[in-house]
Design a protein around this motif. Sequence first.
Motif, PDB file in Angstrom:
ATOM      1  N   GLY A   1       0.820  -1.206   0.000  1.00  0.00           N
ATOM      2  CA  GLY A   1       0.000   0.000   0.000  1.00  0.00           C
ATOM      3  C   GLY A   1       0.854   1.255   0.000  1.00  0.00           C
ATOM      4  O   GLY A   1       0.501   2.256  -0.639  1.00  0.00           O
TER       5      GLY A   1
ATOM      6  N   ARG B   1      -4.844   5.500  -4.636  1.00  0.00           N
ATOM      7  CA  ARG B   1      -5.148   5.488  -3.196  1.00  0.00           C
ATOM      8  C   ARG B   1      -6.163   4.406  -2.856  1.00  0.00           C
ATOM      9  O   ARG B   1      -6.043   3.723  -1.841  1.00  0.00           O
ATOM     10  N   ARG B   2      -7.151   4.233  -3.722  1.00  0.00           N
ATOM     11  CA  ARG B   2      -8.117   3.145  -3.495  1.00  0.00           C
ATOM     12  C   ARG B   2      -7.423   1.796  -3.621  1.00  0.00           C
ATOM     13  O   ARG B   2      -7.671   0.883  -2.834  1.00  0.00           O
TER      14      ARG B   2
ATOM     15  N   GLU C   1      -5.657   0.949  -0.479  1.00  0.00           N
ATOM     16  CA  GLU C   1      -6.566   0.429   0.553  1.00  0.00           C
ATOM     17  C   GLU C   1      -6.851  -1.053   0.343  1.00  0.00           C
ATOM     18  O   GLU C   1      -6.998  -1.800   1.310  1.00  0.00           O
TER      19      GLU C   1
ATOM     20  N   TYR D   1     -11.670  -3.213   7.081  1.00  0.00           N
ATOM     21  CA  TYR D   1     -10.404  -3.033   6.369  1.00  0.00           C
ATOM     22  C   TYR D   1      -9.914  -1.580   6.363  1.00  0.00           C
ATOM     23  O   TYR D   1      -8.872  -1.296   5.785  1.00  0.00           O
ATOM     24  N   ASN D   2     -10.671  -0.679   6.966  1.00  0.00           N
ATOM     25  CA  ASN D   2     -10.332   0.742   6.987  1.00  0.00           C
ATOM     26  C   ASN D   2     -10.161   1.297   5.569  1.00  0.00           C
ATOM     27  O   ASN D   2      -9.327   2.167   5.320  1.00  0.00           O
ATOM     28  N   ALA D   3     -10.942   0.793   4.649  1.00  0.00           N
ATOM     29  CA  ALA D   3     -10.879   1.209   3.248  1.00  0.00           C
ATOM     30  C   ALA D   3     -11.979   2.240   2.989  1.00  0.00           C
ATOM     31  O   ALA D   3     -12.974   1.973   2.325  1.00  0.00           O
ATOM     32  N   LYS D   4     -11.768   3.421   3.514  1.00  0.00           N
ATOM     33  CA  LYS D   4     -12.784   4.472   3.461  1.00  0.00           C
ATOM     34  C   LYS D   4     -13.068   4.965   2.040  1.00  0.00           C
ATOM     35  O   LYS D   4     -14.211   5.209   1.680  1.00  0.00           O
TER      36      LYS D   4
ATOM     37  N   GLU E   1     -15.181  -0.347   5.093  1.00  0.00           N
ATOM     38  CA  GLU E   1     -14.792   0.749   5.986  1.00  0.00           C
ATOM     39  C   GLU E   1     -14.419   0.259   7.386  1.00  0.00           C
ATOM     40  O   GLU E   1     -13.376   0.646   7.924  1.00  0.00           O
TER      41      GLU E   1
ATOM     42  N   CYS F   1     -12.653   3.276  -0.779  1.00  0.00           N
ATOM     43  CA  CYS F   1     -13.357   2.203  -1.490  1.00  0.00           C
ATOM     44  C   CYS F   1     -14.802   2.101  -1.020  1.00  0.00           C
ATOM     45  O   CYS F   1     -15.713   1.902  -1.832  1.00  0.00           O
TER      46      CYS F   1
END
Length: 136
Positions: free
Chosen positions: A48, A71-72, A75, A112-115, A109, A117
């Motif tokens: 990442g 950035r996505r 994530e 995976y803290n993939a805000k 979110e 995405c």
Amino acid sequence: MALSREDYPLSVKRRELIRTYTGKSFDDINLKSVNDGSISQGDLRISGNVLMYQAEIAEACERPQLAENLRRAAELTVVPDNKILEIYNALRPHRSTKQELLDIADELEKKYNAKRCAALVRKAADTYERRGVLKR
């Protein structure tokens, strides 16, 4: 760290920054290491951090959409491959209800803290609803 267009390509100009997902350096990845078995398939995955560095360079080159895509992608490096394929299939037209897509966004979110995405999946849910391509 502030990277600029002069740092591109990282493999030539800033190779010390490049680390694989498992922490191997760019120089650790070579034919000798492959042949002697010290490199595994997992060692070839991008980290990442490297994707975020690439996003900084894209931003410096005035390519904001490319930067956001990178950035996505950064994530998603922590999301298991089978989950990514599951999400990909769920995002195909007529495959998911709005609630199913919102549940995927929540999982991205929270787990995976993939805000970024998650925001994209929520936007897709709204767009699919508007266009009538949600599962009935």
